[in-house]
Scaffold this motif. Structure first.
Motif, PDB file in Angstrom:
ATOM      1  N   VAL A 102     -33.009  50.260  55.165  1.00 47.23           N
ATOM      2  CA  VAL A 102     -33.201  50.501  53.736  1.00 47.23           C
ATOM      3  C   VAL A 102     -34.336  51.500  53.514  1.00 47.23           C
ATOM      4  O   VAL A 102     -34.207  52.463  52.739  1.00 47.23           O
ATOM      5  N   HIS A 103     -35.450  51.288  54.208  1.00 50.21           N
ATOM      6  CA  HIS A 103     -36.610  52.174  54.054  1.00 50.21           C
ATOM      7  C   HIS A 103     -36.284  53.591  54.521  1.00 50.21           C
ATOM      8  O   HIS A 103     -36.689  54.574  53.904  1.00 50.21           O
ATOM      9  N   GLY A 160     -29.613  31.247  54.352  1.00 43.77           N
ATOM     10  CA  GLY A 160     -28.162  31.298  54.337  1.00 43.77           C
ATOM     11  C   GLY A 160     -27.603  32.544  53.698  1.00 43.77           C
ATOM     12  O   GLY A 160     -26.382  32.718  53.631  1.00 43.77           O
ATOM     13  N   TYR A 161     -28.463  33.423  53.203  1.00 41.41           N
ATOM     14  CA  TYR A 161     -27.993  34.668  52.598  1.00 41.41           C
ATOM     15  C   TYR A 161     -27.765  35.723  53.666  1.00 41.41           C
ATOM     16  O   TYR A 161     -28.249  35.617  54.798  1.00 41.41           O
ATOM     17  N   GLY A 162     -27.059  36.793  53.276  1.00 38.99           N
ATOM     18  CA  GLY A 162     -26.797  37.891  54.195  1.00 38.99           C
ATOM     19  C   GLY A 162     -28.078  38.613  54.587  1.00 38.99           C
ATOM     20  O   GLY A 162     -28.994  38.778  53.775  1.00 38.99           O
ATOM     21  N   MET A 163     -28.159  39.027  55.849  1.00 38.58           N
ATOM     22  CA  MET A 163     -29.344  39.705  56.360  1.00 38.58           C
ATOM     23  C   MET A 163     -29.510  41.075  55.696  1.00 38.58           C
ATOM     24  O   MET A 163     -28.544  41.767  55.416  1.00 38.58           O
ATOM     25  N   ILE A 164     -30.765  41.452  55.445  1.00 38.45           N
ATOM     26  CA  ILE A 164     -31.094  42.785  54.919  1.00 38.45           C
ATOM     27  C   ILE A 164     -31.806  43.567  56.022  1.00 38.45           C
ATOM     28  O   ILE A 164     -32.823  43.101  56.559  1.00 38.45           O
ATOM     29  N   TYR A 172     -37.541  43.797  49.446  1.00 38.19           N
ATOM     30  CA  TYR A 172     -37.897  45.104  49.994  1.00 38.19           C
ATOM     31  C   TYR A 172     -39.356  45.432  49.684  1.00 38.19           C
ATOM     32  O   TYR A 172     -40.098  45.936  50.525  1.00 38.19           O
ATOM     33  N   LYS A 173     -39.799  45.137  48.454  1.00 31.27           N
ATOM     34  CA  LYS A 173     -41.184  45.409  48.070  1.00 31.27           C
ATOM     35  C   LYS A 173     -42.148  44.605  48.931  1.00 31.27           C
ATOM     36  O   LYS A 173     -43.178  45.118  49.380  1.00 31.27           O
TER      37      LYS A 173
END
Length: 514
Positions: free
Chosen positions: A79-80, A70-74, A118-119
């Motif tokens: 980002v990379h 339910g969180y916002g997409m990354i 991200y990691k």
């Protein structure tokens, strides 16, 4: 849960798509999608024990867990990609992600969760994690603590060979080569070849505090070696030496030195090389093996990580590699030459007795006077006393002497006349030593500068009418006689000319008569 592992194992056994679909209960389009995605991301069989269905799903579909939360997409790819740009940090990207989520009415991840996701994405899908190091930003250089060796062909004695190591911290790609010393020549040459191996140079070089790179390094002052600073300027990069006794400032190369000591130096312990080229050939072979070995905890190799994620960020190299130069001071001798390592190079004669700056490279000698280059020569090697002289640097009278050859002498005589040619040819044929004949002709040419061509030809004609064995002194005496005779004729002509008498006649009006 989809049976990802079973699908991949059956495909590796060359089972048909129809059979895989029937065995796993999934449609053929889904099976095809999974196999294609695994191929694109480099996930191949055999699979390790930790790669269960959940692990494979997170690897192939990193957004799926976030979508279900339910969180916002990354956008991890974005980002990379953005992290490769200068001054871009995860903190900035998280702030932009947070603003975007609130604008679209979605819940943003906290910074720690953002960093963790991200990691996880970079560890599974990318060869590099761009949290600490950006691509193309830094190269770390050092000498390995261990040494290799050569064998002297005559005595069988072992000769030390020192190993240079350069590492790109982002991709961990390394370069290595062997040299016979750790002096400035070897240090600069190794840098040149490292940049050529990488195909570009980084924004920053981090060396250790060696005398070949740093003259003085304290808390208040940093003085670089002049030649090393000139090399950095040539490649458009910045030198930032590691702090004294701070190996963490160049942790990547320290780690690479340790690894290369095992995989290159130790691997060559039983090899017998008799030349440096032979040793470097074996070092390069081991280096390629090292850079193409798979990472132990992530997909890919050092080389593939460099090609995909760092090579694009390197600055292009100049058309020619940097040539190491040494600056010296010399005084121009009376013969308008300077001495460099007991070999002599000419400069324009106007600078006699002046002090000049000399830039010495392996192949070139450049002479500067008040920061203006006045002469350039190819560097001489071999026996002492060799001379490199440019005719443009000579006074006019020296040029005339140097340019004396039989061909030039005859060409000059032809511009005067046939009698002059006959005398010059006679002189060349009479003297047993050619240099003596040319010296006499040079004296005659100097005399001819005070006479006209007509006078020279006339004098030669009169000498040939008197004797069949003309000499330069006879011609010079005849030139003087001809000059004197012509002057006397002019004087005689002027004195024998009739003198005109002029008078004034007064008319009758002057005497008062009418």
């Amino acid at each position: 849960m989809i049976h990802y592992r079973k699908i991949m194992e059956l495909a590796a056994d060359e089972v048909s798509l129809r059979a895989i679909s029937a065995s796993t209960g999934h449609g053929r389009p889904k099976v095809t999608e999974i196999l294609q995605l695994a191929k694109e991301k480099g996930l191949n069989c055999p699979l390790s024990e930790e790669m269960d269905d959940q692990w494979i799903e997170e690897f192939l579909y990193p957004h799926k867990a976030i979508e279900n939360s339910g969180y916002g997409m990354i956008d991890f790819d974005q980002v990379h990609k953005e992290l490769a740009k200068p001054n871009v940090t995860l903190s900035l990207l998280h702030h932009e992600y947070e603003v975007d989520c609130r604008t679209n009415g979605k819940i943003p991840y906290a910074y720690r969760s953002f960093l963790r996701h991200y990691k996880s994405y970079a560890d599974k899908y990318k060869a590099t994690l761009r949290v600490r190091r950006k691509p193309g930003e830094i190269v770390e250089v050092d000498w390995a603590g261990s040494t290799a060796f050569l064998i002297d062909q005559d005595t069988g004695e072992k000769i030390k060979a020192y190993i240079f190591v350069a590492t790109l911290p982002c991709s961990q790609l390394s370069y290595s080569e062997a040299t016979l010393s750790m002096d400035l020549n070897a240090w600069i040459g190794a840098h040149n070849r490292a940049f050529q191996y990488f195909g570009g140079c980084t924004q920053i070089i981090i060396p250790d505090n060696l005398k070949t790179s740093v003259t003085r390094h304290t808390l208040k002052e940093l003085v670089l070696n002049p030649t090393y600073r000139e090399m950095c300027d040539y490649y458009g990069t910045l030198c930032m030496p590691a702090r004294v006794r701070a190996p963490k400032d160049k942790a990547s190369v320290e780690g690479s030195v340790s690894t290369i000591s095992t995989w290159i130096i130790a691997a060559l312990r039983n090899e017998h090389c008799f030349t440096l080229d032979e040793l470097n050939l074996k070092v390069r072979q081991k280096l390629e093996e090292f850079n193409h070995r798979n990472f132990s905890k992530k997909n890919g190799t050092r080389f593939s990580a460099f090609e995909e994620e760092e090579k694009f960020a390197l600055s292009p190299l100049p058309s020619k590699p940097y040539k190491m130069a040494e600056w010296r001071t010399a005084k121009v001798r009376p013969d308008y030459h300077i001495s460099v390592d007991n070999r002599f190079y000419s400069v324009p004669y106007e600078y006699i007795a002046k002090s000049v700056d000399v830039r010495v490279t392996e192949s070139l000698i450049e002479v500067f006077f008040k920061h203006m280059r006045v002469a350039t020569h190819t560097r001489l090697y071999g026996k002492f006393g060799q001379i490199s002289t440019s005719k443009d640097h000579m006074p006019d009278n020296h040029k005339l002497y140097v340019e004396q050859t039989p061909e030039n002498a005859l060409s000059w005589a032809e511009t005067i006349g046939e009698n002059t040619v006959r005398i010059i040819q006679y002189l060349l044929d009479t003297y047993q030593v050619e240099r003596q004949a040319l010296s006499s002709i040079f004296s005659l040419k100097n005399s001819a500068r005070r006479y006209t061509k007509y006078e020279m030809e006339r004098a030669c004609k009169e000498i040939l009418s008197i004797t069949n064995r003309p000499t330069v002194k006879l011609v010079q005496s005849q030139l003087k006689a001809v000059k004197k005779k012509d002057a006397e004729k002019i004087l005689e002509k002027n004195s024998s000319a009739p003198q005109e008498v002029f008078g004034f006649t007064r008319g009758t009006d002057y005497w008062g008569e009418k």
